[in-house]
Each structure stands twice: as structure tokens, then as C-alpha cells.
Design a protein around this motif. Structure first.
Motif, PDB file in Angstrom:
ATOM      1  N   ILE A 270       0.857  -1.178   0.000  1.00  0.00           N
ATOM      2  CA  ILE A 270       0.000   0.000   0.000  1.00  0.00           C
ATOM      3  C   ILE A 270       0.898   1.235   0.000  1.00  0.00           C
ATOM      4  O   ILE A 270       1.793   1.351   0.837  1.00  0.00           O
ATOM      5  CB  ILE A 270      -0.916   0.044   1.248  1.00  0.00           C
ATOM      6  N   VAL A 271       0.651   2.153  -0.933  1.00  0.00           N
ATOM      7  CA  VAL A 271       1.362   3.428  -0.985  1.00  0.00           C
ATOM      8  C   VAL A 271       0.331   4.522  -0.752  1.00  0.00           C
ATOM      9  O   VAL A 271      -0.809   4.422  -1.202  1.00  0.00           O
ATOM     10  CB  VAL A 271       2.060   3.608  -2.361  1.00  0.00           C
TER      11      VAL A 271
ATOM     12  N   ILE B  71       2.133   0.780   5.439  1.00  0.00           N
ATOM     13  CA  ILE B  71       1.925   1.733   4.355  1.00  0.00           C
ATOM     14  C   ILE B  71       3.262   2.369   4.016  1.00  0.00           C
ATOM     15  O   ILE B  71       4.029   2.740   4.915  1.00  0.00           O
ATOM     16  CB  ILE B  71       0.900   2.820   4.757  1.00  0.00           C
ATOM     17  N   LEU B  72       3.532   2.490   2.728  1.00  0.00           N
ATOM     18  CA  LEU B  72       4.765   3.115   2.256  1.00  0.00           C
ATOM     19  C   LEU B  72       4.457   4.501   1.714  1.00  0.00           C
ATOM     20  O   LEU B  72       3.429   4.708   1.047  1.00  0.00           O
ATOM     21  CB  LEU B  72       5.397   2.258   1.154  1.00  0.00           C
ATOM     22  N   ILE B  73       5.359   5.440   1.993  1.00  0.00           N
ATOM     23  CA  ILE B  73       5.240   6.796   1.449  1.00  0.00           C
ATOM     24  C   ILE B  73       6.605   7.242   0.948  1.00  0.00           C
ATOM     25  O   ILE B  73       7.634   6.871   1.520  1.00  0.00           O
ATOM     26  CB  ILE B  73       4.697   7.800   2.494  1.00  0.00           C
TER      27      ILE B  73
ATOM     28  N   ALA C  17       4.192   3.768  -6.284  1.00  0.00           N
ATOM     29  CA  ALA C  17       3.179   2.719  -6.433  1.00  0.00           C
ATOM     30  C   ALA C  17       3.408   1.919  -7.711  1.00  0.00           C
ATOM     31  O   ALA C  17       3.311   0.686  -7.703  1.00  0.00           O
ATOM     32  CB  ALA C  17       1.785   3.329  -6.438  1.00  0.00           C
ATOM     33  N   GLU C  18       3.724   2.600  -8.793  1.00  0.00           N
ATOM     34  CA  GLU C  18       4.007   1.889 -10.051  1.00  0.00           C
ATOM     35  C   GLU C  18       5.249   1.024  -9.922  1.00  0.00           C
ATOM     36  O   GLU C  18       5.274  -0.119 -10.352  1.00  0.00           O
ATOM     37  CB  GLU C  18       4.197   2.883 -11.192  1.00  0.00           C
TER      38      GLU C  18
ATOM     39  N   LEU D 172      -3.104   2.429  -4.053  1.00  0.00           N
ATOM     40  CA  LEU D 172      -2.543   3.762  -3.900  1.00  0.00           C
ATOM     41  C   LEU D 172      -3.628   4.619  -3.279  1.00  0.00           C
ATOM     42  O   LEU D 172      -4.704   4.777  -3.868  1.00  0.00           O
ATOM     43  CB  LEU D 172      -2.101   4.341  -5.251  1.00  0.00           C
ATOM     44  N   LEU D 173      -3.373   5.139  -2.090  1.00  0.00           N
ATOM     45  CA  LEU D 173      -4.346   5.982  -1.405  1.00  0.00           C
ATOM     46  C   LEU D 173      -4.128   7.423  -1.856  1.00  0.00           C
ATOM     47  O   LEU D 173      -3.085   8.009  -1.585  1.00  0.00           O
ATOM     48  CB  LEU D 173      -4.180   5.866   0.111  1.00  0.00           C
TER      49      LEU D 173
END
Length: 104
Positions: free
Chosen positions: A3-4, A29-31, A87-88, A95-96
Motif C-alpha cells: 500500500i502506498v 503503508i509506504l510513502i 506505487a508503479e 494507492l491511497l
């Protein structure tokens, strides 16, 4: 599950002290760093909540030129473009993001 997230979903949930809702749904979650900077700059509740949320991890985009390509899209800022690129790159499951231009 990968999840990004972009800034707004996290900052708005932090504002109403409900960031934990995302942790229940997505244990990790990744950012990108630019999103982290947006979230932790200033006097917003996210500036305290995000560094304390160990389940939110910062990850660099390995192809920063993709961010520059996405910046050509009207209506997207650097954080949004970095989230899309990450995300890609990771082939994320979700992708939030709240921006219509970014969702397209």
C-alpha cells in the motif's frame, strides 16, 4: 500487500485522530520522502502522528525521472507524483490518493 499513500489520506485521518483506522486495514503503508516531508512540516496533527506511526515507512523512488514525468500532469504536485511513481515501481496493490488527476 503493498500500500502506498499520498499526503491527504494520512493528514486528514491524523487531523481527526483516526490514523489507526488505516493501520487496521493496512498493517504497513509506504510513502515517498516528499510525502513524509509534507506530512511532518508545520503545525498539523500529522506532524506528530506520522513519525510515531512505525507502520508507515518511507521509501525512495528508484527512478526519480518518473516523478518529473508525472509533474507534467496538470493538477499534481511533487508528493502526488512521487506516490504514483512509487506505487508503479512497487506494483502496489493500492494507492491511497484523493486527487482526481492522480487517480486517472
Amino acid at each position: 500487500m503493498i500500500i502506498v499513500s499520498n499526503t491527504t489520506p494520512l493528514s486528514e485521518l491524523a487531523k481527526i485522530d483516526c490514523l489507526d483506522v488505516l493501520q487496521i486495514l493496512f498493517p504497513r503503508i509506504l510513502i515517498p520522502p516528499s510525502v513524509y516531508t509534507e506530512l511532518t512540516t508545520g503545525n498539523h496533527p500529522a506532524a506528530i502522528a506520522i513519525p510515531a506511526a512505525t507502520w508507515i515507512e518511507t521509501q525512495e523512488v528508484s527512478q526519480p525521472e518518473r516523478i518529473e514525468q508525472f509533474l507534467q500532469t496538470p493538477g499534481l504536485d511533487r508528493g502526488e507524483c512521487a506516490a504514483i511513481a512509487l506505487a508503479e515501481e512497487l506494483n502496489a496493490d493500492r494507492l491511497l490518493m484523493d486527487e482526481r488527476a492522480g487517480r486517472r
